[in-house]
Motif scaffolding. Structure first.
Motif, PDB file in Angstrom:
ATOM      1  N   GLN A  54      15.705  10.974  -4.446  1.00 36.94           N
ATOM      2  CA  GLN A  54      15.249   9.806  -5.198  1.00 36.94           C
ATOM      3  C   GLN A  54      14.265   8.990  -4.359  1.00 36.94           C
ATOM      4  OE1 GLN A  54      15.761   8.920  -8.357  1.00 36.94           O
ATOM      5  NE2 GLN A  54      14.506   7.084  -8.089  1.00 36.94           N
ATOM      6  N   ALA A  55      14.630   8.748  -3.097  1.00 34.68           N
ATOM      7  CA  ALA A  55      13.741   7.987  -2.212  1.00 34.68           C
ATOM      8  C   ALA A  55      12.444   8.747  -1.947  1.00 34.68           C
ATOM      9  CB  ALA A  55      14.459   7.677  -0.893  1.00 34.68           C
ATOM     10  N   LEU A  56      12.547  10.071  -1.802  1.00 37.43           N
ATOM     11  CA  LEU A  56      11.358  10.878  -1.554  1.00 37.43           C
ATOM     12  C   LEU A  56      10.411  10.825  -2.748  1.00 37.43           C
ATOM     13  CD1 LEU A  56       9.792  12.882   0.199  1.00 37.43           C
ATOM     14  CD2 LEU A  56      11.227  14.717  -0.745  1.00 37.43           C
ATOM     15  N   SER A  57      10.955  10.892  -3.962  1.00 40.12           N
ATOM     16  CA  SER A  57      10.098  10.820  -5.147  1.00 40.12           C
ATOM     17  C   SER A  57       9.426   9.453  -5.264  1.00 40.12           C
ATOM     18  CB  SER A  57      10.913  11.126  -6.407  1.00 40.12           C
ATOM     19  OG  SER A  57      11.877  10.119  -6.674  1.00 40.12           O
ATOM     20  N   GLU A  58      10.095   8.404  -4.824  1.00 36.29           N
ATOM     21  CA  GLU A  58       9.488   7.067  -4.821  1.00 36.29           C
ATOM     22  C   GLU A  58       8.318   7.006  -3.843  1.00 36.29           C
ATOM     23  OE1 GLU A  58      12.606   4.335  -3.939  1.00 36.29           O
ATOM     24  OE2 GLU A  58      13.705   4.723  -5.807  1.00 36.29           O
ATOM     25  N   ARG A  59       8.501   7.603  -2.657  1.00 41.94           N
ATOM     26  CA  ARG A  59       7.415   7.610  -1.677  1.00 41.94           C
ATOM     27  C   ARG A  59       6.214   8.391  -2.197  1.00 41.94           C
ATOM     28  NH1 ARG A  59      11.651   8.792   1.897  1.00 41.94           N
ATOM     29  NH2 ARG A  59      10.820  10.878   2.359  1.00 41.94           N
ATOM     30  N   ARG A  60       6.467   9.478  -2.873  1.00 45.88           N
ATOM     31  CA  ARG A  60       5.371  10.268  -3.428  1.00 45.88           C
ATOM     32  C   ARG A  60       4.626   9.493  -4.510  1.00 45.88           C
ATOM     33  NH1 ARG A  60       8.854  15.940  -3.592  1.00 45.88           N
ATOM     34  NH2 ARG A  60       8.338  16.580  -1.446  1.00 45.88           N
ATOM     35  N   ALA A  61       5.360   8.822  -5.380  1.00 47.00           N
ATOM     36  CA  ALA A  61       4.721   8.031  -6.434  1.00 47.00           C
ATOM     37  C   ALA A  61       3.877   6.910  -5.833  1.00 47.00           C
ATOM     38  CB  ALA A  61       5.781   7.461  -7.376  1.00 47.00           C
ATOM     39  N   ASN A  62       4.393   6.255  -4.818  1.00 46.20           N
ATOM     40  CA  ASN A  62       3.641   5.172  -4.174  1.00 46.20           C
ATOM     41  C   ASN A  62       2.403   5.698  -3.459  1.00 46.20           C
ATOM     42  OD1 ASN A  62       5.301   3.030  -4.988  1.00 46.20           O
ATOM     43  ND2 ASN A  62       6.730   3.356  -3.297  1.00 46.20           N
ATOM     44  N   ALA A  63       2.504   6.891  -2.879  1.00 47.74           N
ATOM     45  CA  ALA A  63       1.343   7.470  -2.203  1.00 47.74           C
ATOM     46  C   ALA A  63       0.226   7.748  -3.197  1.00 47.74           C
ATOM     47  CB  ALA A  63       1.746   8.754  -1.487  1.00 47.74           C
ATOM     48  N   VAL A  64       0.580   8.255  -4.382  1.00 48.77           N
ATOM     49  CA  VAL A  64      -0.433   8.512  -5.418  1.00 48.77           C
ATOM     50  C   VAL A  64      -0.978   7.198  -5.957  1.00 48.77           C
ATOM     51  CG1 VAL A  64      -0.784   9.475  -7.732  1.00 48.77           C
ATOM     52  CG2 VAL A  64       0.489  10.769  -6.012  1.00 48.77           C
ATOM     53  N   ARG A  65      -0.114   6.214  -6.119  1.00 49.42           N
ATOM     54  CA  ARG A  65      -0.574   4.895  -6.578  1.00 49.42           C
ATOM     55  C   ARG A  65      -1.628   4.328  -5.631  1.00 49.42           C
ATOM     56  NH1 ARG A  65       0.509  -0.539  -5.659  1.00 49.42           N
ATOM     57  NH2 ARG A  65       0.389  -1.857  -7.544  1.00 49.42           N
ATOM     58  N   GLN A  66      -1.350   4.399  -4.329  1.00 51.00           N
ATOM     59  CA  GLN A  66      -2.319   3.901  -3.355  1.00 51.00           C
ATOM     60  C   GLN A  66      -3.607   4.711  -3.403  1.00 51.00           C
ATOM     61  OE1 GLN A  66      -2.048   1.088  -1.629  1.00 51.00           O
ATOM     62  NE2 GLN A  66      -0.089   0.802  -2.682  1.00 51.00           N
ATOM     63  N   GLY A  67      -3.500   6.002  -3.654  1.00 47.64           N
ATOM     64  CA  GLY A  67      -4.690   6.827  -3.775  1.00 47.64           C
ATOM     65  C   GLY A  67      -5.543   6.432  -4.962  1.00 47.64           C
ATOM     66  N   LEU A  68      -4.919   6.121  -6.093  1.00 51.81           N
ATOM     67  CA  LEU A  68      -5.661   5.678  -7.270  1.00 51.81           C
ATOM     68  C   LEU A  68      -6.344   4.333  -7.027  1.00 51.81           C
ATOM     69  CD1 LEU A  68      -3.068   6.647 -10.040  1.00 51.81           C
ATOM     70  CD2 LEU A  68      -5.325   7.686  -9.703  1.00 51.81           C
ATOM     71  N   ILE A  69      -5.625   3.427  -6.389  1.00 51.10           N
ATOM     72  CA  ILE A  69      -6.212   2.123  -6.081  1.00 51.10           C
ATOM     73  C   ILE A  69      -7.422   2.281  -5.164  1.00 51.10           C
ATOM     74  CG2 ILE A  69      -5.793  -0.065  -4.894  1.00 51.10           C
ATOM     75  CD1 ILE A  69      -2.888   0.102  -5.892  1.00 51.10           C
ATOM     76  N   ALA A  70      -7.297   3.188  -4.191  1.00 57.62           N
ATOM     77  CA  ALA A  70      -8.415   3.443  -3.283  1.00 57.62           C
ATOM     78  C   ALA A  70      -9.624   3.994  -4.029  1.00 57.62           C
ATOM     79  CB  ALA A  70      -7.992   4.414  -2.182  1.00 57.62           C
ATOM     80  N   GLU A  71      -9.401   4.636  -5.177  1.00 60.59           N
ATOM     81  CA  GLU A  71     -10.494   5.184  -5.986  1.00 60.59           C
ATOM     82  C   GLU A  71     -11.023   4.175  -7.001  1.00 60.59           C
ATOM     83  OE1 GLU A  71     -12.049   8.042  -5.578  1.00 60.59           O
ATOM     84  OE2 GLU A  71     -10.778   8.455  -3.828  1.00 60.59           O
ATOM     85  N   GLY A  72     -10.549   2.931  -6.915  1.00 58.82           N
ATOM     86  CA  GLY A  72     -11.080   1.884  -7.781  1.00 58.82           C
ATOM     87  C   GLY A  72     -10.274   1.588  -9.025  1.00 58.82           C
ATOM     88  N   VAL A  73      -9.113   2.186  -9.186  1.00 58.26           N
ATOM     89  CA  VAL A  73      -8.272   1.906 -10.348  1.00 58.26           C
ATOM     90  C   VAL A  73      -7.572   0.568 -10.134  1.00 58.26           C
ATOM     91  CG1 VAL A  73      -6.285   2.661 -11.713  1.00 58.26           C
ATOM     92  CG2 VAL A  73      -7.912   4.354 -10.837  1.00 58.26           C
ATOM     93  N   PRO A  74      -7.643  -0.351 -11.089  1.00 59.75           N
ATOM     94  CA  PRO A  74      -6.962  -1.641 -10.920  1.00 59.75           C
ATOM     95  C   PRO A  74      -5.456  -1.463 -10.752  1.00 59.75           C
ATOM     96  CG  PRO A  74      -8.544  -1.732 -12.729  1.00 59.75           C
ATOM     97  CD  PRO A  74      -8.426  -0.289 -12.334  1.00 59.75           C
ATOM     98  N   ALA A  75      -4.916  -2.133  -9.760  1.00 58.32           N
ATOM     99  CA  ALA A  75      -3.488  -1.990  -9.472  1.00 58.32           C
ATOM    100  C   ALA A  75      -2.629  -2.401 -10.657  1.00 58.32           C
ATOM    101  CB  ALA A  75      -3.122  -2.801  -8.237  1.00 58.32           C
ATOM    102  N   GLY A  76      -3.112  -3.392 -11.437  1.00 58.22           N
ATOM    103  CA  GLY A  76      -2.335  -3.875 -12.565  1.00 58.22           C
ATOM    104  C   GLY A  76      -2.176  -2.869 -13.682  1.00 58.22           C
ATOM    105  N   GLN A  77      -2.999  -1.820 -13.695  1.00 58.33           N
ATOM    106  CA  GLN A  77      -2.890  -0.796 -14.727  1.00 58.33           C
ATOM    107  C   GLN A  77      -1.848   0.273 -14.392  1.00 58.33           C
ATOM    108  OE1 GLN A  77      -6.773   0.888 -15.359  1.00 58.33           O
ATOM    109  NE2 GLN A  77      -7.426  -0.750 -16.755  1.00 58.33           N
TER     110      GLN A  77
END
Length: 296
Positions: A241-264
């Motif tokens: 469960q914790a590992l899947s959370e870390r993976r989701a957060n890593a992808v979230r940060q990757g999207l934000i780095a590509e210009g995706v608004p964090a609020g979306q």
């Protein structure tokens, strides 16, 4: 049994062996009937292991054991990685757990078609595992003996190197999931990002998929991006469960780095509860180590 008595026993066994044909000699004279890339590589691996046990290790009993196993392969039989309960090899408790985990890792890969996707590496992994298990139970040399330790480490490292190749070959290619055609309405777009075993690091291939997802989000009027993390079943439910959370957060940060608004972005984590490929508990399934990105 003392080392002197054991050495004397080996000397007597050697004298008996040279008086008649050995299994190693019979293996040398047995033509191979192996008919797949995996079995041909396995055939060669056991022939080499049996020879090395005889000429390099002076371990004639193990040489004969692996020669007999090699003859079974040469005759077209299916042979599995060794099990402790199938022979009298009893590795020390300090390494028994690692060896059992390694066997589970290997048998899971073999069951998942590694024999076709990575035949040479899978064969090396099996032969190296058998070598590792056998070397970990040497009645002559104590666990503190440097030579014994070197032999164990050599077989173990060969196994891990071969399994790294197997894992790489078994790893699914991270590609965007096909999207339905647009028919007058906005459609859902989904992408799959895969991860290495027990990792939440974004690889170069995963980064490319994240970039594609971000580009897709810019092309359509998305209002919500769902990022769902998943894990395979090779660890505990709590850990996964914790590992899947870390993976989701890593992808979230990757999207934000590509210009995706964090609020979306909305992140979710399901641990091992929603496998893409159903497996038994403890199985390392590459396609279950993923994050799903859905553009809504």
């Amino acid at each position: 049994m003392t080392s002197a008595i054991k050495i004397a026993a080996i000397g007597a066994s050697l004298a008996a062996l040279v008086a008649c044909s050995t299994d190693l000699e019979r293996l040398r004279g047995t033509p191979s009937q192996a008919n797949t890339d995996f079995t041909r590589a396995l055939d060669g691996g056991y022939r080499e292991l049996a020879q090395n046990e005889w000429t390099l290790q002076n371990d004639f009993a193990s040489s004969e054991y692996f020669a007999r196993k090699g003859m079974r392969v040469a005759k077209g039989e299916t042979v599995a990685p060794e099990r402790r309960e199938d022979n009298d090899w009893r590795p020390a408790e300090a390494v028994a757990g690692d060896i059992e985990a390694a066997r589970q890792r290997l048998t899971s890969a073999l069951a998942a078609n590694a024999t076709q996707r990575a035949p040479a590496a899978a064969a090396r992994a099996q032969v190296s595992f058998d070598c590792w298990l056998e070397e970990a139970d040497d009645p002559i040399f104590s666990p503190e003996n440097a030579w014994k330790r070197e032999k164990i480490v050599s077989c173990r490292d060969d196994f891990n190197a071969a399994m790294a190749e197997v894992d790489q070959a078994m790893r699914p290619v991270a590609v965007p999931a096909p999207a339905p055609a647009r028919v007058g309405v906005e459609v859902q777009r989904s992408y799959l990002v895969f991860f290495d075993w027990n990792k939440a690091d974004v690889t170069a291939e995963a980064r490319r998929i994240i970039q594609q997802a971000a580009a897709g989000a810019r092309q359509i009027a998305v209002t919500r991006i769902e990022v769902a993390g998943h894990a395979d079943r090779s660890g505990s439910e709590r850990y996964n469960q914790a590992l899947s959370e870390r993976r989701a957060n890593a992808v979230r940060q990757g999207l934000i780095a590509e210009g995706v608004p964090a609020g979306q972005i909305v992140t979710m984590a399901f641990g091992e509860s929603r496998p893409l490929v159903p497996t038994a508990d403890g199985v390392r399934e590459p396609q279950n180590r993923r994050v799903e990105i859905v553009l809504r």
